[in-house]
Design a protein around this motif. Structure first.
Motif, mmCIF file in Angstrom:
data_model
loop_
_atom_site.group_PDB
_atom_site.id
_atom_site.type_symbol
_atom_site.label_atom_id
_atom_site.label_comp_id
_atom_site.label_asym_id
_atom_site.label_seq_id
_atom_site.Cartn_x
_atom_site.Cartn_y
_atom_site.Cartn_z
ATOM 1 N N UNK A 136 -2.205 24.439 -17.506
ATOM 2 C CA UNK A 136 -2.429 23.931 -16.140
ATOM 3 C C UNK A 136 -2.151 25.015 -15.112
ATOM 4 N N UNK A 137 -2.963 25.018 -14.081
ATOM 5 C CA UNK A 137 -2.771 25.975 -13.000
ATOM 6 C C UNK A 137 -1.616 25.558 -12.093
ATOM 7 N N UNK A 138 -1.219 26.471 -11.231
ATOM 8 C CA UNK A 138 -0.115 26.196 -10.304
ATOM 9 C C UNK A 138 -0.537 25.137 -9.285
ATOM 10 N N UNK A 139 0.440 24.376 -8.793
ATOM 11 C CA UNK A 139 0.166 23.343 -7.795
ATOM 12 C C UNK A 139 -0.283 23.988 -6.495
ATOM 13 N N UNK A 140 -1.363 23.477 -5.963
ATOM 14 C CA UNK A 140 -1.886 24.030 -4.715
ATOM 15 C C UNK A 140 -1.024 23.647 -3.525
ATOM 16 N N UNK A 141 -1.290 24.310 -2.422
ATOM 17 C CA UNK A 141 -0.531 24.035 -1.195
ATOM 18 C C UNK A 141 -0.876 22.643 -0.669
ATOM 19 N N UNK A 142 0.074 22.043 0.050
ATOM 20 C CA UNK A 142 -0.131 20.716 0.632
ATOM 21 C C UNK A 142 -1.197 20.785 1.715
ATOM 22 N N UNK A 143 -2.136 19.881 1.640
ATOM 23 C CA UNK A 143 -3.216 19.867 2.617
ATOM 24 C C UNK A 143 -2.749 19.333 3.967
ATOM 25 N N UNK A 144 -3.590 19.518 4.967
ATOM 26 C CA UNK A 144 -3.258 19.052 6.320
ATOM 27 C C UNK A 144 -3.253 17.530 6.367
ATOM 28 N N UNK A 145 -2.471 16.971 7.273
ATOM 29 C CA UNK A 145 -2.386 15.523 7.436
ATOM 30 C C UNK A 145 -3.712 14.984 7.951
ATOM 31 N N UNK A 146 -4.195 13.959 7.313
ATOM 32 C CA UNK A 146 -5.467 13.374 7.715
ATOM 33 C C UNK A 146 -5.337 12.561 8.989
ATOM 34 N N UNK A 147 -6.477 12.197 9.550
ATOM 35 C CA UNK A 147 -6.490 11.405 10.782
ATOM 36 C C UNK A 147 -5.963 9.997 10.509
ATOM 37 N N UNK A 148 -5.434 9.381 11.549
ATOM 38 C CA UNK A 148 -4.887 8.027 11.427
ATOM 39 C C UNK A 148 -6.007 7.044 11.154
ATOM 40 N N UNK A 149 -5.806 6.226 10.169
ATOM 41 C CA UNK A 149 -6.822 5.248 9.816
ATOM 42 C C UNK A 149 -6.884 4.091 10.804
ATOM 43 N N UNK A 150 -7.916 3.292 10.661
ATOM 44 C CA UNK A 150 -8.095 2.137 11.535
ATOM 45 C C UNK A 150 -6.997 1.112 11.291
ATOM 46 N N UNK A 151 -6.709 0.328 12.330
ATOM 47 C CA UNK A 151 -5.675 -0.703 12.225
ATOM 48 C C UNK A 151 -6.106 -1.768 11.236
ATOM 49 N N UNK A 152 -5.237 -2.066 10.330
ATOM 50 C CA UNK A 152 -5.553 -3.056 9.325
ATOM 51 C C UNK A 152 -5.524 -4.470 9.869
ATOM 52 N N UNK A 153 -5.960 -5.379 9.051
ATOM 53 C CA UNK A 153 -5.949 -6.794 9.442
ATOM 54 C C UNK A 153 -4.506 -7.277 9.585
ATOM 55 N N UNK A 154 -4.290 -8.235 10.475
ATOM 56 C CA UNK A 154 -2.931 -8.745 10.671
ATOM 57 C C UNK A 154 -2.370 -9.330 9.387
ATOM 58 N N UNK A 155 -1.090 -9.144 9.213
ATOM 59 C CA UNK A 155 -0.442 -9.709 8.049
ATOM 60 C C UNK A 155 -0.194 -11.207 8.237
ATOM 61 N N UNK A 156 0.523 -11.793 7.259
ATOM 62 C CA UNK A 156 0.824 -13.213 7.343
ATOM 63 C C UNK A 156 1.773 -13.493 8.503
ATOM 64 N N UNK A 157 1.491 -14.561 9.229
ATOM 65 C CA UNK A 157 2.339 -14.925 10.373
ATOM 66 C C UNK A 157 3.312 -16.024 9.927
ATOM 67 N N UNK A 158 4.597 -15.681 9.872
ATOM 68 C CA UNK A 158 5.650 -16.603 9.443
ATOM 69 C C UNK A 158 6.826 -16.444 10.416
ATOM 70 N N UNK A 159 7.384 -17.579 10.923
ATOM 71 C CA UNK A 159 8.493 -17.477 11.878
ATOM 72 C C UNK A 159 9.271 -18.801 11.888
ATOM 73 N N UNK A 160 10.538 -18.725 12.431
ATOM 74 C CA UNK A 160 11.372 -19.933 12.559
ATOM 75 C C UNK A 160 12.362 -19.728 13.704
ATOM 76 N N UNK A 161 12.744 -20.857 14.370
ATOM 77 C CA UNK A 161 13.721 -20.808 15.459
ATOM 78 C C UNK A 161 14.540 -22.106 15.427
ATOM 79 N N UNK A 162 15.746 -22.147 16.106
ATOM 80 C CA UNK A 162 16.609 -23.333 16.046
ATOM 81 C C UNK A 162 17.433 -23.460 17.323
#
Length: 279
Positions: free
Chosen positions: A130-156
């Motif tokens: 196996x060859x040597x590990x290559x250098x770490x690549x540049x950070x990619x662009x921020x991806x699109x906002x994902x769908x909202x997660x599950x909405x769960x809440x409680x109060x008293x």
């Protein structure tokens, strides 16, 4: 009386030449056969040559016998008498094979031949290291906002240890694809009892994208009525909705009949004691 000789058609010089040729031919054949020495071959050729038949004629001189080969070679006169041609001697034996000659010089290199057909593909070689590990690549662009997660809440909230109120928001499921809001109450005397829940999602104008919930109590009622209870939800879009329920202290139950309405005013970016007015 001496016999008469028939004169020869050739003179002594010619006869001498023919006689000489016969001797030399026999000599050459014997020597070529490699059987005897040249001197012995010459003697043999002379002795084996048959005697010439004398020829007679008007041109031959009487009382002169035919001359021998030696005499003919020395004779220079004009005698026209010619002896008969002798018979051809036997062919000598084939001589031994001579030695092989020296090897000739190497010839020039010939032109290159045509290219041969491509050979079969060889087996695959072993895997390399196996060859040597290559250098770490540049950070990619921020991806699109994902769908909202599950909405769960409680109060008293609790009122002087007489009863306790709860508000809960449960996520949607495959069996029930609605995010539901609930209001609950339980009696605390003489000891905490079970919760009694009312589904607030059945009220008119309920926001189906509600994602958080809260509950608050107001002590405004009389003997049998403790007062109103406010339940608020905020949606995934940031809008705040509210409804109210009445608390019955005689049997510790809730009565929830009011429609959901938008809170006036709505939160707004940068607002200070303000907000977005609901039309």
């Amino acid at each position: 009386m001496s016999p008469r000789h028939t004169p020869s058609l050739l003179g002594p010089p010619a006869r001498a030449r023919f006689q000489k040729a016969g001797v030399l031919t026999s000599l050459a054949l014997v020597v070529a056969g490699g059987l005897v020495t040249p001197a012995a071959a010459a003697a043999r050729a002379v002795s084996e040559r048959p005697a010439a038949t004398p020829q007679t004629g008007d041109n031959c001189k009487p009382h002169k016998p035919h001359r021998s080969t030696a005499g003919a070679e020395a004779y220079t006169g004009k005698d026209k008498c010619k002896g008969a041609t002798g018979a051809t001697g036997p062919k000598g034996a084939t001589g031994p094979k001579g030695p092989t000659g020296a090897k000739g010089a190497t010839g020039a290199t010939g032109p290159a031949g045509a290219t041969g057909a491509t050979g079969a593909t060889g087996p695959s070689g072993e895997n390399g290291t196996p060859g040597a590990t290559g250098a770490t690549g540049a950070t990619g662009a921020t991806g699109a906002t994902g769908a909202p997660g599950l909405c769960v809440d409680i109060d008293a909230t609790r009122d002087e240890n007489n009863f306790e109120l709860r508000a809960a928001l449960s996520p949607a499921t495959a069996a029930d694809p609605v995010t539901r809001a609930y209001a609950g109450i339980r009696d605390l005397q003489p000891q905490p009892g079970p919760y009694l829940w009312t589904d607030l999602s059945q009220l008119d104008n309920y926001p189906s994208n509600a994602c958080a919930i809260s509950i608050a109590q107001q002590a405004l009622g009389g003997m049998d009525t403790e007062g109103d209870v406010n339940i608020d939800v905020i949606t995934t879009a940031g809008a705040i909705w509210e409804t109210t329920c009445d608390v019955s202290t005689s049997d510790i139950t809730l009565t929830c009949e009011d429609d959901w309405t938008l809170v006036n005013r709505q939160p707004a970016p940068g607002a200070v004691n303000g907000g977005t007015v609901v039309p």
